[in-house]
Each structure stands twice: as C-alpha cells, then as structure tokens.
Design a protein around this motif. Structure first.
Motif, PDB file in Angstrom:
ATOM      1  N   SER A  53       0.830  -1.200   0.000  1.00 21.05           N
ATOM      2  CA  SER A  53       0.000   0.000   0.000  1.00 21.05           C
ATOM      3  C   SER A  53       0.868   1.255   0.000  1.00 21.05           C
ATOM      4  O   SER A  53       0.533   2.249  -0.635  1.00 21.05           O
ATOM      5  CB  SER A  53      -0.950  -0.003   1.199  1.00 21.05           C
ATOM      6  N   THR A  54       1.997   1.209   0.691  1.00 25.70           N
ATOM      7  CA  THR A  54       2.913   2.350   0.687  1.00 25.70           C
ATOM      8  C   THR A  54       3.529   2.539  -0.694  1.00 25.70           C
ATOM      9  O   THR A  54       3.694   3.669  -1.157  1.00 25.70           O
ATOM     10  CB  THR A  54       4.021   2.153   1.739  1.00 25.70           C
ATOM     11  N   ALA A  55       3.856   1.440  -1.362  1.00 28.24           N
ATOM     12  CA  ALA A  55       4.437   1.521  -2.699  1.00 28.24           C
ATOM     13  C   ALA A  55       3.457   2.167  -3.670  1.00 28.24           C
ATOM     14  O   ALA A  55       3.853   2.978  -4.512  1.00 28.24           O
ATOM     15  CB  ALA A  55       4.842   0.136  -3.187  1.00 28.24           C
ATOM     16  N   VAL A  56       2.176   1.842  -3.558  1.00 24.00           N
ATOM     17  CA  VAL A  56       1.167   2.443  -4.422  1.00 24.00           C
ATOM     18  C   VAL A  56       1.083   3.941  -4.156  1.00 24.00           C
ATOM     19  O   VAL A  56       1.015   4.752  -5.087  1.00 24.00           O
ATOM     20  CB  VAL A  56      -0.205   1.761  -4.211  1.00 24.00           C
ATOM     21  N   LYS A  57       1.108   4.328  -2.880  1.00 17.99           N
ATOM     22  CA  LYS A  57       1.055   5.747  -2.532  1.00 17.99           C
ATOM     23  C   LYS A  57       2.279   6.483  -3.061  1.00 17.99           C
ATOM     24  O   LYS A  57       2.176   7.589  -3.583  1.00 17.99           O
ATOM     25  CB  LYS A  57       0.948   5.923  -1.017  1.00 17.99           C
ATOM     26  N   VAL A  58       3.440   5.868  -2.928  1.00 13.62           N
ATOM     27  CA  VAL A  58       4.676   6.495  -3.398  1.00 13.62           C
ATOM     28  C   VAL A  58       4.645   6.630  -4.911  1.00 13.62           C
ATOM     29  O   VAL A  58       5.023   7.671  -5.459  1.00 13.62           O
ATOM     30  CB  VAL A  58       5.913   5.698  -2.931  1.00 13.62           C
ATOM     31  N   ASP A  59       4.182   5.587  -5.604  1.00  9.24           N
ATOM     32  CA  ASP A  59       4.104   5.645  -7.061  1.00  9.24           C
ATOM     33  C   ASP A  59       3.215   6.791  -7.516  1.00  9.24           C
ATOM     34  O   ASP A  59       3.568   7.540  -8.432  1.00  9.24           O
ATOM     35  CB  ASP A  59       3.585   4.330  -7.634  1.00  9.24           C
ATOM     36  N   SER A  60       2.046   6.947  -6.902  1.00  8.82           N
ATOM     37  CA  SER A  60       1.142   8.022  -7.307  1.00  8.82           C
ATOM     38  C   SER A  60       1.735   9.388  -6.972  1.00  8.82           C
ATOM     39  O   SER A  60       1.590  10.341  -7.739  1.00  8.82           O
ATOM     40  CB  SER A  60      -0.231   7.844  -6.655  1.00  8.82           C
ATOM     41  N   THR A  61       2.435   9.484  -5.844  1.00  6.53           N
ATOM     42  CA  THR A  61       3.075  10.749  -5.473  1.00  6.53           C
ATOM     43  C   THR A  61       4.198  11.095  -6.438  1.00  6.53           C
ATOM     44  O   THR A  61       4.335  12.246  -6.868  1.00  6.53           O
ATOM     45  CB  THR A  61       3.615  10.674  -4.034  1.00  6.53           C
ATOM     46  N   VAL A  62       4.999  10.114  -6.799  1.00  7.54           N
ATOM     47  CA  VAL A  62       6.104  10.342  -7.732  1.00  7.54           C
ATOM     48  C   VAL A  62       5.566  10.766  -9.089  1.00  7.54           C
ATOM     49  O   VAL A  62       6.102  11.682  -9.731  1.00  7.54           O
ATOM     50  CB  VAL A  62       6.990   9.082  -7.843  1.00  7.54           C
ATOM     51  N   LYS A  63       4.485  10.132  -9.524  1.00 10.79           N
ATOM     52  CA  LYS A  63       3.895  10.503 -10.814  1.00 10.79           C
ATOM     53  C   LYS A  63       3.385  11.940 -10.772  1.00 10.79           C
ATOM     54  O   LYS A  63       3.554  12.695 -11.726  1.00 10.79           O
ATOM     55  CB  LYS A  63       2.765   9.546 -11.170  1.00 10.79           C
ATOM     56  N   ALA A  64       2.764  12.323  -9.664  1.00  9.01           N
ATOM     57  CA  ALA A  64       2.257  13.689  -9.539  1.00  9.01           C
ATOM     58  C   ALA A  64       3.406  14.694  -9.556  1.00  9.01           C
ATOM     59  O   ALA A  64       3.321  15.734 -10.218  1.00  9.01           O
ATOM     60  CB  ALA A  64       1.437  13.824  -8.261  1.00  9.01           C
TER      61      ALA A  64
END
Length: 85
Positions: A53-64
């Motif tokens: 779940s943290t990896a998904v959050k980090v991925d979306s943050t990095v994309k933003a």
C-alpha cells in the motif's frame, strides 16, 4: 557368568527407565513452534500489505511530482521561446 548377567540387566533397566521417562514426558515437545510460525507468518503478511500500500502511494506521489515538474519545465521552455522571438 552370573556377574555378566547382573551388569547387563542393570544397563538394560537404566536404558528402560530413561526411555520410559522420555516417553511419559513426551520428549519435551509442544505446539509452541507451530504457534510461533503462525504468528510470524501473520506479521509477515501484514508487513507485505503495508509495504504494497505504501508503494502504491509512493508511485502516485512520484507521478504527480513528475507531472508537475514536466509542466513547469514546459512552461519555462515556452517562456524562453517567447523571449527569443
């Protein structure tokens, strides 16, 4: 001859008593290892879920952040092109 039979019998009885004691005690076995294994697997599973779940959050943050940086660079490039004209 009689002395040999007595010595043999003492050794046999000693081994028999030790075997009986281990059998009656169950050899010290318990279910603690099985309980520990299930507890460890539960902790590992929850850790994997938290990491995923943290990896998904980090991925979306990095994309933003990448999208924001890309749009900022595009704006700078556009203003530089206008300044050159």
């Amino acid at each position: 001859m009689r002395q040999t039979k007595i010595t043999y019998m003492k050794k046999f009885l000693t081994v028999l008593v030790i075997a009986a004691a281990l059998t009656s005690c169950g050899g010290g076995s318990s279910d603690a290892a099985a309980k520990t294994d299930s507890a460890v697997s539960t902790v590992v599973d929850s850790a994997k879920k938290a990491i995923d779940s943290t990896a998904v959050k980090v991925d979306s943050t990095v994309k933003a952040v990448a999208d924001t940086a890309k749009s900022a660079m595009k704006a700078v490039a556009d203003s530089a092109k206008k300044a050159v004209k």
